[in-house]
Design a protein around this motif. Structure first.
Motif, PDB file in Angstrom:
ATOM      1  N   GLU A   1      45.397  37.667  20.746  1.00  0.00           N
ATOM      2  CA  GLU A   1      46.134  36.829  21.699  1.00  0.00           C
ATOM      3  C   GLU A   1      45.187  35.919  22.466  1.00  0.00           C
TER       4      GLU A   1
ATOM      5  N   GLU B   1      44.185  32.890  20.486  1.00  0.00           N
ATOM      6  CA  GLU B   1      45.243  31.886  20.347  1.00  0.00           C
ATOM      7  C   GLU B   1      45.429  31.077  21.622  1.00  0.00           C
ATOM      8  N   ASN B   2      45.250  31.718  22.766  1.00  0.00           N
ATOM      9  CA  ASN B   2      45.588  31.064  24.038  1.00  0.00           C
ATOM     10  C   ASN B   2      44.384  30.526  24.798  1.00  0.00           C
ATOM     11  N   ASP B   3      43.205  30.945  24.419  1.00  0.00           N
ATOM     12  CA  ASP B   3      42.007  30.536  25.161  1.00  0.00           C
ATOM     13  C   ASP B   3      41.092  29.756  24.219  1.00  0.00           C
ATOM     14  N   ASP B   4      40.934  28.481  24.495  1.00  0.00           N
ATOM     15  CA  ASP B   4      40.110  27.634  23.624  1.00  0.00           C
ATOM     16  C   ASP B   4      38.646  28.065  23.631  1.00  0.00           C
TER      17      ASP B   4
ATOM     18  N   LYS C   1      38.372  31.076  21.456  1.00  0.00           N
ATOM     19  CA  LYS C   1      38.570  30.657  20.060  1.00  0.00           C
ATOM     20  C   LYS C   1      37.307  29.994  19.507  1.00  0.00           C
TER      21      LYS C   1
END
Length: 207
Positions: free
Chosen positions: A106, A109-112, A115
């Motif tokens: 998760e 997906e939500n934290d650049d 990622k």
């Protein structure tokens, strides 16, 4: 000339013939002995040549065996000289994998930032694995395989897995080989034989 007068001459001729015959016989005997001696000498020389040839062939074979052993030793030294360094690198690979597994899906997906970090760590891991392959280092992941004491270290047994006793059901730490030789054992958990498994395999976790 009377018969009495001829007898001394005939006797002398007979004696001469006898002497010549004896000389001829002696010469023939000497020649035969010489031929026999020459034959013995030839046989002796042939035996010596055969012996020397055998010694030469043995020495040549020994030299060739020594050369091959030296070549194998050089090749082994070249292949395995980096073993200590390789053990340090596989620990780096472990840490890279732990870092990736520590990032929740998760979060990626939500934290650049997470990622981007994960992508960079994955690229580093791929490069390290490629370097391992070029150096002859291979990863051991024995999940689903039977326990092999030559490559695995059992840390614990797990009951009620539905797997045959001794099957690797969990890998705590992967192992590695270098050119087929064990570099580090895989640390694993294996299936434990149930009470209904008669004659089931028991794994000594202290081995």
């Amino acid at each position: 000339m009377s018969e009495e007068q001829n007898k001394p001459a005939e006797t002398e001729m007979e004696q001469t013939d006898a002497v010549q015959d004896k000389a001829a016989q002696d010469k023939a005997a000497q020649d035969k002995a010489a031929d026999a001696g020459a034959g013995d000498r030839v046989a002796q020389l042939e035996a010596e040549v055969a012996s020397l040839k055998d010694q030469l062939l043995r020495q040549m074979a020994e030299v060739e065996n020594t050369r091959r052993r030296a070549q194998r030793d050089r090749e082994d030294a070249s292949k395995f000289a980096v073993s200590s360094f390789a053990k340090e690198l596989v620990t780096v690979a472990d840490n890279l994998r732990r870092a990736l597994e520590a990032v929740p899906a998760e979060g990626r997906e939500n934290d650049d930032v997470l990622k981007g970090l994960s992508v960079g760590v994955e690229a580093t891991e791929r490069q390290l694995i490629s370097a391992f392959e070029r150096a002859g280092i291979k990863k051991i992941d024995p999940t689903g395989e039977l326990f092999d004491p030559n490559f695995h270290q059992v840390m614990f047994e797990i009951e009620n897995t539905g797997k045959p006793a001794g099957t690797v059901v969990q890998v705590l730490q992967p192992g590695y080989t270098i050119h087929g030789r064990l570099l580090r054992e895989a640390m694993v958990g294996v299936a434990k034989a149930g009470p209904h498994e008669m004659g089931g395999q028991h794994v000594d976790t202290k081995a």
